[in-house]
Write a protein that holds these residues in place. Structure first.
Motif, short mmCIF file in Angstrom:
data_model
loop_
_atom_site.label_atom_id
_atom_site.label_comp_id
_atom_site.label_asym_id
_atom_site.label_seq_id
_atom_site.Cartn_x
_atom_site.Cartn_y
_atom_site.Cartn_z
N SER A 110 0.94 5.47 0.61
CA SER A 110 1.47 4.19 0.15
C SER A 110 0.34 3.16 0.08
CB SER A 110 2.56 3.68 1.09
OG SER A 110 3.68 4.53 1.07
N ARG A 113 -0.05 -3.32 1.07
CA ARG A 113 0.50 -4.50 0.41
C ARG A 113 0.28 -5.74 1.29
NH1 ARG A 113 1.32 -2.43 -4.66
NH2 ARG A 113 2.85 -0.73 -4.67
N GLU A 114 0.09 -6.85 0.63
CA GLU A 114 0.00 -8.13 1.33
C GLU A 114 1.39 -8.56 1.77
OE1 GLU A 114 -2.81 -9.75 2.11
OE2 GLU A 114 -3.84 -7.99 1.29
N ALA A 117 4.77 -9.20 -0.59
CA ALA A 117 4.45 -8.65 -1.91
C ALA A 117 5.67 -7.96 -2.49
CB ALA A 117 3.29 -7.67 -1.80
N THR A 118 5.58 -7.65 -3.77
CA THR A 118 6.61 -6.84 -4.41
C THR A 118 6.16 -5.38 -4.48
OG1 THR A 118 7.99 -6.54 -6.38
CG2 THR A 118 5.72 -7.27 -6.74
N ILE A 119 7.12 -4.47 -4.30
CA ILE A 119 6.81 -3.05 -4.52
C ILE A 119 7.46 -2.56 -5.81
CG2 ILE A 119 6.54 -2.61 -2.04
CD1 ILE A 119 9.28 -1.20 -2.11
N ASN A 170 4.53 2.71 -7.44
CA ASN A 170 5.75 1.93 -7.63
C ASN A 170 6.79 2.33 -6.57
OD1 ASN A 170 7.41 0.05 -9.21
ND2 ASN A 170 8.66 1.86 -9.65
N GLY A 173 4.88 0.93 -0.34
CA GLY A 173 4.03 -0.10 0.24
C GLY A 173 3.80 0.16 1.72
N PHE A 175 2.89 -2.04 4.95
CA PHE A 175 2.86 -3.43 5.39
C PHE A 175 2.49 -3.52 6.86
CE2 PHE A 175 5.74 -3.33 1.78
CZ PHE A 175 5.42 -4.49 1.08
N PHE A 185 9.43 -8.05 1.85
CA PHE A 185 8.92 -7.66 0.54
C PHE A 185 10.03 -7.75 -0.49
CE2 PHE A 185 10.24 -3.79 2.71
CZ PHE A 185 10.97 -3.09 1.75
N SER A 187 11.79 -6.06 -3.87
CA SER A 187 11.95 -4.76 -4.51
C SER A 187 13.12 -4.85 -5.47
CB SER A 187 12.17 -3.67 -3.45
OG SER A 187 12.18 -2.39 -4.04
#
Length: 291
Positions: A110, A113-114, A117-119, A170, A173, A175, A185, A187
Motif C-alpha cells: 500500500s 498516504r498523508e 488523503a484520499t484513496i 487505488n 493506503g 497511514f 481518509f 474514499s
C-alpha cells in the motif's frame, strides 16, 4: 505393505516415515495431516477417478495463481479454513477488535498516504470519509500506529483486477495515526462483490450451488509498538450478503453504520476533504491488544 491386523497399514507406515523429522512441530503437523487425509479417504470411499479429479483441481488452482491473484487463498477462504485459522489463533482481550481473513487481494504494498488523503483515485463511487481511532485495550490512544487500508471500488473491483481502469494503488493506503491515535481518509463507499469465478474456485462454487458474493467492506491491518497487530474488516451496515458471506468472515462487532451526511454538521470536515455535497461518514475504533 500389508494391511492385516498384525502388520502396519499404509497409514501407519506414512506416519512413521516422519519419525526422524528434527522439527517436532513439523512432525506433528505432517503426521496429523496424514492421519486425517487417510481417514477421509476411508470414510468416503474415495475412488481413483475422484482422486484424479482432485489432483487436477489442485493443479489448476496453483496454475491460476499470479502476482495479482491468489487462487489458493480464495480456496482456503471459501472452505472456511482461513476463518478457522483466525479463530483458532484468537487470543483477544476483552474489547479488542476481532480479526478476520486477510483475503486474496492484499498483494501489493500500500502506498504511504498523508493524513486526511484520499484513496479513491479513480472516482465514480459514492464519496465517504472514514474516521478511525486506534487505541489500546486499556483505552489509551496509540499515536504513531500504522493502519494499512485496502478496498474495492464502488463497482466491486480491486485495482489489481482492473489495471486498465484503476491506477495502481487505488483503494489502498498506509497511514500513520496522529497524536490522538486518529487516522482519517476519504474514499468511496465499497460495494458487495463476487470473488473471481473464472478459475477453479469459481467452478467449485458453481458445482455446489453456492454464490460467490462478499458483503461490502474495507480491510485494515493495524499495528503499534507493544501491541498485537490485527487484520480485520469493517462491513457496511444494511448491505447485502451480511448473513451469507462467501468466505464466512462477517462478525457482528465489525458491522458499522456509514452515516448519510446530507447537511454536514461540521462543514469544515466536508471542506477539508473537498466535499461540497452529501457524503457518507464511518466512525469507529480499532482496538489493539497489549502484548
Amino acid at each position: 505393505m500389508t494391511t492385516d491386523a498384525t502388520h502396519p497399514t499404509v497409514t501407519d507406515e506414512a506416519v512413521n516415515s516422519f519419525d526422524g523429522a528434527p522439527d517436532p512441530r513439523l512432525r506433528e503437523l505432517l503426521t496429523g495431516l496424514v492421519r486425517h487425509l487417510h481417514a477421509y479417504v476411508r470414510e468416503t470411499g474415495l475412488t481413483q477417478r475422484e482422486w484424479e479429479r482432485a489432483i487436477g483441481f489442485l493443479t489448476a488452482t496453483g496454475q491460476a495463481c499470479t502476482d495479482t491473484r491468489q487462487e489458493f487463498v480464495m480456496l482456503s477462504d471459501v472452505l472456511g479454513l482461513s476463518m478457522l485459522v483466525e479463530e483458532v489463533n484468537a487470543r483477544r482481550a476483552e474489547g479488542a477488535t476481532e480479526a478476520t481473513v486477510l483475503g486474496p487481494f492484499h498483494l501489493t504494498e500500500s502506498p504511504v498516504r498523508e493524513p486526511d488523503a484520499t484513496i479513491d483515485l479513480a472516482g465514480g463511487g459514492e464519496p465517504c470519509v472514514v474516521d478511525v481511532r486506534v487505541r489500546s485495550d486499556d483505552g489509551t490512544p496509540l499515536p504513531g500506529a500504522t493502519v494499512d487500508v485496502w478496498q474495492a471500488d464502488g463497482h466491486g473491483f480491486y485495482d489489481v483486477q482492473r489495471p486498465d481502469t484503476q491506477p495502481p494503488g487505488n483503494g489502498r493506503g498506509l497511514f500513520t495515526a496522529d497524536a490522538e491515535g486518529r487516522v482519517r481518509f476519504r474514499s468511496c463507499v465499497p460495494s458487495a462483490y463476487p470473488i473471481p469465478t473464472d478459475g477453479p474456485v469459481g467452478t467449485l462454487l458453481a458445482a455446489t450451488g453456492r454464490h460467490p458474493y462478499r458483503p461490502a467492506h474495507i480491510h485494515f491491518i493495524a499495528s503499534a509498538a507493544g501491541h498485537t497487530p490485527v487484520t480485520t474488516h469493517i462491513f457496511v451496515a444494511g448491505g447485502d450478503y451480511l448473513d451469507s458471506d462467501a468466505v464466512f468472515a462477517v462478525k457482528p462487532s465489525l458491522v458499522r453504520e456509514f452515516e448519510d451526511i446530507e447537511d454536514p454538521e461540521d462543514p469544515a470536515l466536508a471542506r477539508q476533504f473537498g466535499l461540497s455535497g452529501p457524503f457518507r461518514l464511518a466512525r469507529f475504533d480499532l482496538v489493539l491488544e497489549r502484548t
